[in-house]
Write a protein that holds these residues in place. Structure first.
Motif, short mmCIF file in Angstrom:
data_model
loop_
_atom_site.label_atom_id
_atom_site.label_comp_id
_atom_site.label_asym_id
_atom_site.label_seq_id
_atom_site.Cartn_x
_atom_site.Cartn_y
_atom_site.Cartn_z
N GLY A 168 68.77 -19.06 3.87
CA GLY A 168 68.45 -19.87 5.03
C GLY A 168 68.80 -19.14 6.31
O GLY A 168 69.05 -17.93 6.32
N CYS A 169 68.84 -19.89 7.42
CA CYS A 169 69.10 -19.29 8.73
C CYS A 169 70.38 -19.88 9.31
O CYS A 169 70.58 -21.10 9.27
N VAL A 170 71.23 -19.03 9.85
CA VAL A 170 72.50 -19.49 10.41
C VAL A 170 72.49 -19.54 11.92
O VAL A 170 73.44 -20.03 12.52
N SER A 171 71.43 -19.04 12.57
CA SER A 171 71.39 -19.04 14.03
C SER A 171 69.96 -19.23 14.52
O SER A 171 69.09 -18.42 14.21
N ALA A 193 79.17 -10.37 13.39
CA ALA A 193 78.92 -10.75 14.79
C ALA A 193 77.90 -11.88 14.85
O ALA A 193 77.05 -12.03 13.97
N ASN A 194 77.98 -12.68 15.91
CA ASN A 194 77.03 -13.75 16.13
C ASN A 194 75.88 -13.27 17.02
O ASN A 194 76.11 -12.57 18.01
N ILE A 195 74.68 -13.63 16.64
CA ILE A 195 73.52 -13.28 17.45
C ILE A 195 73.41 -14.26 18.61
O ILE A 195 73.41 -15.48 18.41
N THR A 196 73.35 -13.73 19.82
CA THR A 196 73.22 -14.59 21.00
C THR A 196 71.78 -14.73 21.46
O THR A 196 71.45 -15.69 22.15
N SER A 197 70.91 -13.77 21.09
CA SER A 197 69.50 -13.90 21.44
C SER A 197 68.69 -12.90 20.63
O SER A 197 69.22 -11.90 20.13
N GLY A 198 67.42 -13.18 20.49
CA GLY A 198 66.50 -12.28 19.81
C GLY A 198 65.17 -12.25 20.54
O GLY A 198 64.66 -13.31 20.95
N GLN A 199 64.60 -11.05 20.74
CA GLN A 199 63.35 -10.92 21.48
C GLN A 199 62.42 -9.95 20.79
O GLN A 199 62.85 -8.95 20.20
N LEU A 216 74.27 -9.24 20.40
CA LEU A 216 75.40 -9.78 19.64
C LEU A 216 76.53 -10.16 20.57
O LEU A 216 76.67 -9.61 21.67
N ASP A 217 77.38 -11.07 20.11
CA ASP A 217 78.52 -11.48 20.95
C ASP A 217 79.59 -10.42 21.04
O ASP A 217 80.58 -10.59 21.77
N THR A 218 79.43 -9.31 20.34
CA THR A 218 80.36 -8.18 20.45
C THR A 218 79.97 -7.21 21.56
O THR A 218 80.68 -6.25 21.82
N GLY A 219 78.82 -7.45 22.20
CA GLY A 219 78.33 -6.53 23.23
C GLY A 219 77.39 -5.48 22.69
O GLY A 219 76.87 -4.64 23.46
N GLU A 277 76.22 -6.95 27.11
CA GLU A 277 77.05 -8.17 27.03
C GLU A 277 76.19 -9.39 27.35
O GLU A 277 76.40 -10.09 28.34
N ALA A 278 75.23 -9.68 26.50
CA ALA A 278 74.25 -10.73 26.78
C ALA A 278 74.65 -12.05 26.15
O ALA A 278 75.03 -12.10 24.97
N VAL A 279 74.54 -13.13 26.93
CA VAL A 279 74.67 -14.48 26.37
C VAL A 279 73.29 -15.09 26.15
O VAL A 279 73.14 -16.07 25.42
#
Length: 1019
Positions: free
Chosen positions: A880-883, A924-930, A942-945, A964-966
């Motif tokens: 499944g998908c976690v984010s 790491a947590n994914i903050t965005s995908g493009q 990623l939230d790690t920068g 360092e993207a949110v």
């Protein structure tokens, strides 16, 4: 023998591989690759640099200092700072402030719902994560539950506190969960202390006060500075107060002897002072002490004198602000007022915060705002709203199922869980049955957690608006962000028949109202219509009565007013000359024991002695005379008084002279214009007698829209459309004016409107949009997820994450419209819906850590017909998908992150593991995908920068550090991202630096094999 030179080939064509052991990575793969991308299959090139956009704000000396999300909207780059919406102006190199916004996410969970009703709930949360909930129960007394908030495990469920316990209050003291409550016998406050170390232990109660006023047993308990402050109404008069420390040691009890809190009481404070605010039946008052309660900083002071205050709360924002609920006979006309009170004793100016809601929780302060839950109670749409001190809505909860106004003058507290997370308990209705023509509900206890600093938001550009998740579905149209649709639709109109001259005839009519508003693109947003109000105008029958009067009198003294109505024409059967022709009743009232009717023109003579003359009253049409020839559409009448456009007229002298129906279309002095030409000539002067057929009118009182951002000064006010049927018909036609609309006014509860339009006049008017079975527009719940599918917006509610709403199909010129009939449920297995997207003809739903489902079809039309959505079908992926931020639509399918890593769900609905070579970043947590389509790239921040970059043409991964993207987006075909401090960086193919700093290519090859070289062989 001399050594020979040899060339050792090193390939860079394989991208990075973090999964394989370093010494086992095959030649061509890299252990590290930063700041480079594949130009060809065997060529690496440095990635383009980026540059920050200005942080300046137009017309302000401030700079942007926070960033939550960034998204493109048509030609705009839109930044959400968490408190404001900004749009970037390249010409000014600055951001334009587009108004306030709140970014809130929430999660809800049940506490207790059974075949009994729960009310007057409260809760408290211990730092360990244990929560206590308490409530009054229709089974008798009060009960409690203990829940582990980490997994919502019920450790203790529905435990009886006492069969006579009332008004439970929850708190935390040291290592105990505390429940305070009142018992009427013998007028005491008691408490239970539940140890954190053994929460299954049912403790024995203790007493903390034995002099509570039994008539008004009002008390409050609040946690302030690791102490519990308790205040209560004292028998015989006075307000007593004390504190309990972490060891449940009680302080000295202090009393304000001359005061009483007979209705409502609240305690709040900070590290410096404690406020006690209360209502005594006539005035809102407050006094302030120091935290020890010994020093009275300010004595009891009146903040406002007014009636009907029911709940009170307060919090501190540079100074104390007290909020109080003022009740009304109609529940949805309840309103909230506030006033300030400083530690220096300065009382501010009272003001109304918001109308149509009551207070649903204690107030709390977060950053620069005070928030509290407001509760709306209407017959069809009770719900909760999180609002700030200015009445701005930040979130909505339990729409159409909320518990309504509090059963008692007591409020649940809002508990701080962490820096930006707050927890609150509330009531939710469960429909049980329909009895005696009405619906029967039971209320259960729910809890919700608000996060004021959520990890990212989801935005979709659709329907000429940027639709964004949060505390409610918001829509930005280039001017400001407002709620999509309406938080509430109009409640039922009150209609009072008027028998003054109007355009309505005898028969049954229905009225309904709709809220309407025009966005920046000229699209009209309409609410659901109100429940129709029906009124039957009777065929007028003469009423006989007796009355006494004197010459020149405007008052008739009656024996009875039965069947008399304003607007009826009065005739004197005893002495006909006593009344001028056309005399009508203008009002009816009772003076002492006498009934008096006021008339429009003075009497011409005196009545007989009591009981007086015999009079008759009836609704009479207007009569007038006119001379005209055949074929005229304009005629001159002897008296146009009382005539108006839309009236139907007949010729009582020669009926064939006027076609049926002929209406008045214009009036200019004594010249009237007819809808049809005359069919024959009138008699000679004074002409034919003409008469009106329509005589009734209706006085409407329409509830206003008071919970909205669609109001001045930021936006134009919404307006109210009124629709009515023709006599004994069912189609609704617009009767209010288009050119002079009824503008909404949030400062009043209702607006008046007089309907005088005839059936003929309205038959070509706009019809109500639900005509033909079109489903009414209902605003959706607060969204957890949104995405686009075939011109519809798909929404997963925060409160019901195994269901999904879908909008009506969006067509040009019409905004996004939802209805509560377009809701589907998903399989409950494997947890809630965690993400979703469109792929070709499928709606793909990711559920929990292991499941993927899909639905096909185009969906129903606006009437709900032709619904071809299929039942959900499972995709056997095991991943499944976690984010939701990891879902990226590409030419090859959907990329997403599972617990195992990054997968590709291809267009044949087969899941492929794509992320093996970047498994080192799985934690790491994914903050965005493009998707960067021009470069055949997928980028994950990623939230790690770190940023992961996948080239789907060459199937290789690279990395870019210090991103360092949110949140991120593509704007003008370039990658953009925002940092937590509000800095927005945009990629620029013409520069090679990152935020002004040199960006270096770094790579580490796999281990080289040299055993083919002379001198490097194993010995």
């Amino acid at each position: 023998m001399a050594l020979e030179k040899a060339v050792v080939p090193i390939s860079f064509a394989g991208g990075i591989d973090t999964k394989t052991d370093d010494k086992q990575v095959i030649p061509g793969k890299l252990l590290l690759l930063e700041n480079a991308k594949f130009q060809t299959a065997k060529e690496l090139r440095k990635v383009p640099g980026d540059a920050p956009l200005s942080k300046k704000i137009l017309a302000s000396s401030n700079l942007i200092s926070n960033g939550v999300s960034i998204a493109p909207f048509q030609k705009e780059l839109v930044l959400n700072s968490g408190s404001e919406i900004y749009s970037y102006s390249p010409a000014d190199e600055a951001w334009s402030d587009k108004g306030p916004v709140f970014t809130i996410s929430m999660e809800t969970n049940p506490v207790i719902r059974n075949n009994f009703a729960q009310v007057n709930q409260d809760s408290a949360t211990h730092p360990s994560g244990l929560q206590v909930f308490a409530w009054e129960d229709s089974s008798g007394g009060a009960r409690y539950s203990v829940i582990d908030s980490t997994n919502n495990l019920q450790i203790q469920s529905n435990v009886l506190i006492s069969s006579i316990a009332q008004t439970p209050k929850c708190a935390v003291a040291g290592n105990f969960l505390i429940i305070f409550y009142y018992e009427a016998s013998p007028n005491r406050l008691r408490y239970l202390s539940i140890p954190i170390a053994n929460p299954t232990l049912v403790p024995s109660p203790g007493d903390i006060a034995s002099n509570v006023d039994p008539t008004n047993p009002v008390f409050d308990a609040s946690m302030i500075n690791e102490k519990i402050y308790v205040a209560y109404n004292v028998i015989g008069g006075g307000i007593s107060y004390f504190s309990l420390n972490a060891f449940l040691s009680k302080s000295v009890v202090h009393t304000q002897d001359s005061e009483n809190a007979s209705v409502a009481l609240n305690v709040f404070g900070d590290t410096n002072n404690i406020w006690f605010c209360y209502y005594n039946g006539t005035a809102v008052k407050c006094f302030i002490t120091d935290p020890t309660l010994i020093t009275l900083v300010q004595p009891p002071t009146v903040l406002e004198t007014l009636a009907n205050v029911r709940n009170i709360t307060g919090s501190i924002l540079t100074t104390g602000i007290i909020f109080y609920e003022v009740s009304a006979p109609i529940t949805y006309n309840t309103f909230i007022r506030s006033n300030t009170f400083t530690v220096g004793g300065v009382v501010g100016t009272p003001k109304t915060v918001i109308r149509s809601v009551g207070i649903g929780s204690k107030a709390f302060t977060y950053n620069t705002n005070i928030f509290f839950m407001a509760t709306y109670e209407g017959p069809l749409q009770p719900g909760y709203f999180l609002i700030n001190q200015n009445g701005v809505v930040a979130a909505k909860l339990a729409p159409q199922t909320g518990g309504g106004l509090t059963a008692k003058s007591t409020l649940p507290q809002v508990n701080l869980i962490s820096e930006s997370n707050y927890q609150f308990s509330y009531l939710q209705q469960d429909f049980i049955a329909t009895t005696n023509g009405g619906n029967f509900f039971l209320t259960g206890v729910m809890q919700t957690a608000f996060n004021f600093n959520p990890t990212g938001l989801i935005s979709v550009d659709l329907g000429n608006g940027l639709q964004t998740t949060g505390g409610f579905l918001s829509s930005y149209d280039g001017v400001s962000s407002v709620e999509l649709g309406y938080h509430v639709f109009p409640e039922q109109i009150t209609v009072t028949p008027s028998f003054a001259n109007g355009g309505l005839s005898a028969g049954s009519y229905q009225w309904s109202s709709v809220y309407a508003w025009t966005d920046n693109f000229g699209q009209i947003h309409r609410s659901a219509p109100s429940v129709p109000t029906s009124v039957k105008f009777p065929i007028s029958q003469p009423v006989t009565f007796t009355a006494t009067f004197i010459p020149g009198d405007l008052f008739l003294h009656l024996t009875s007013s039965a069947a008399l109505q304003v607007g009826q024409t009065v005739l004197d059967s005893t002495t006909p000359g006593n009344f001028s022709p056309g005399t009508t009743i203008t009002s009816i009232s009772t003076v002492g024991t006498s009934v008096v009717a006021t008339i429009s023109t003075p009497t011409l003579g005196a009545s007989a002695a009591a009981p007086g003359d015999s009079l008759t009253a009836a609704i009479a049409p207007l009569s007038f005379k006119s001379v005209f020839n055949t074929g005229q559409t304009q005629i001159t009448v002897d008296n146009a008084t009382g005539l108006f456009i839309g009236q139907t007229i007949t010729d009582t002298t020669t009926s064939a002279n006027l076609l049926a129906p002929t209406t008045i279309t214009a009036i200019d002095g004594n010249v009237i214009t007819l809808s049809n030409p005359t069919q024959g000539p009138s008699a000679s002067s004074p002409g034919d007698t003409l008469q009106t057929l329509d005589v009734y009118s209706a006085e409407l009182s329409i509830p206003t829209l008071r919970i909205t951002a669609k109001q001045s000064p930021i936006r134009a006010n919404a307006w109210i459309e009124v629709y009515r049927t023709q006599a004994n018909q069912s189609l609704f036609f617009l009767v209010s004016s288009i050119t002079d609309p009824i503008y909404n006014n949030t400062a009043v509860d209702t607006v008046p409107f007089t309907d005088v339009e005839s059936d003929i006049f309205i038959q070509s008017n706009l019809q109500l949009y639900t005509t033909g079975g079109v489903l009414e527009n209902i605003s959706p719940p607060a969204p957890k997820l949104i995405w686009q599918y075939r011109g519809r917006l798909i929404l997963v509610p925060s409160e019901a994450q195994n269901s999904w709403w879908y909008s009506k199909e969006v067509v040009p010129g019409i905004p996004i419209e939802f209805t509560d009939s377009f809701v589907n449920n998903m399989d409950q297995r494997d947890g809630p819906i965690t993400a979703g997207a469109q792929m070709d003809s499928e709606i793909v739903f990711f559920k929990g850590p292991t499941s993927v489902f899909y639905v096909t079809g185009e969906g129903p039309d606006s009437t709900g017909n032709n619904n071809d959505f299929t039942l959900p079908q499972i995709v056997p992926t095991g991943a499944g998908c976690v984010s939701p931020f990891s879902v990226v639509s590409t030419p090859g399918g959907l990329f997403y992150k599972s617990l195992k890593g990054i997968y590709l769900l291809d267009r044949s609905l087969q899941a492929k593991y794509i992320g093996a070579e970047v498994e080192a970043f799985n934690s790491a947590n994914i903050t965005s995908g493009q998707l960067i389509q021009n470069d055949n790239e997928i980028r994950y921040t990623l939230d790690t920068g770190m940023m992961l970059m996948y080239d789907y043409q060459f199937s290789q991964w690279t990395t870019i550090p210090q991103v360092e993207a949110v949140s991120s987006c593509t704007f003008e075909n370039q990658f953009c991202y925002v940092q937590a401090d509000g800095t927005v960086l945009q990629e620029d193919p013409n520069i090679w630096t990152h935020n002004g700093n040199f960006r270096r290519i770094k790579l580490v090859t796999s281990w080289l094999s040299l055993n083919s070289l002379q001198g490097f062989q194993r010995v």
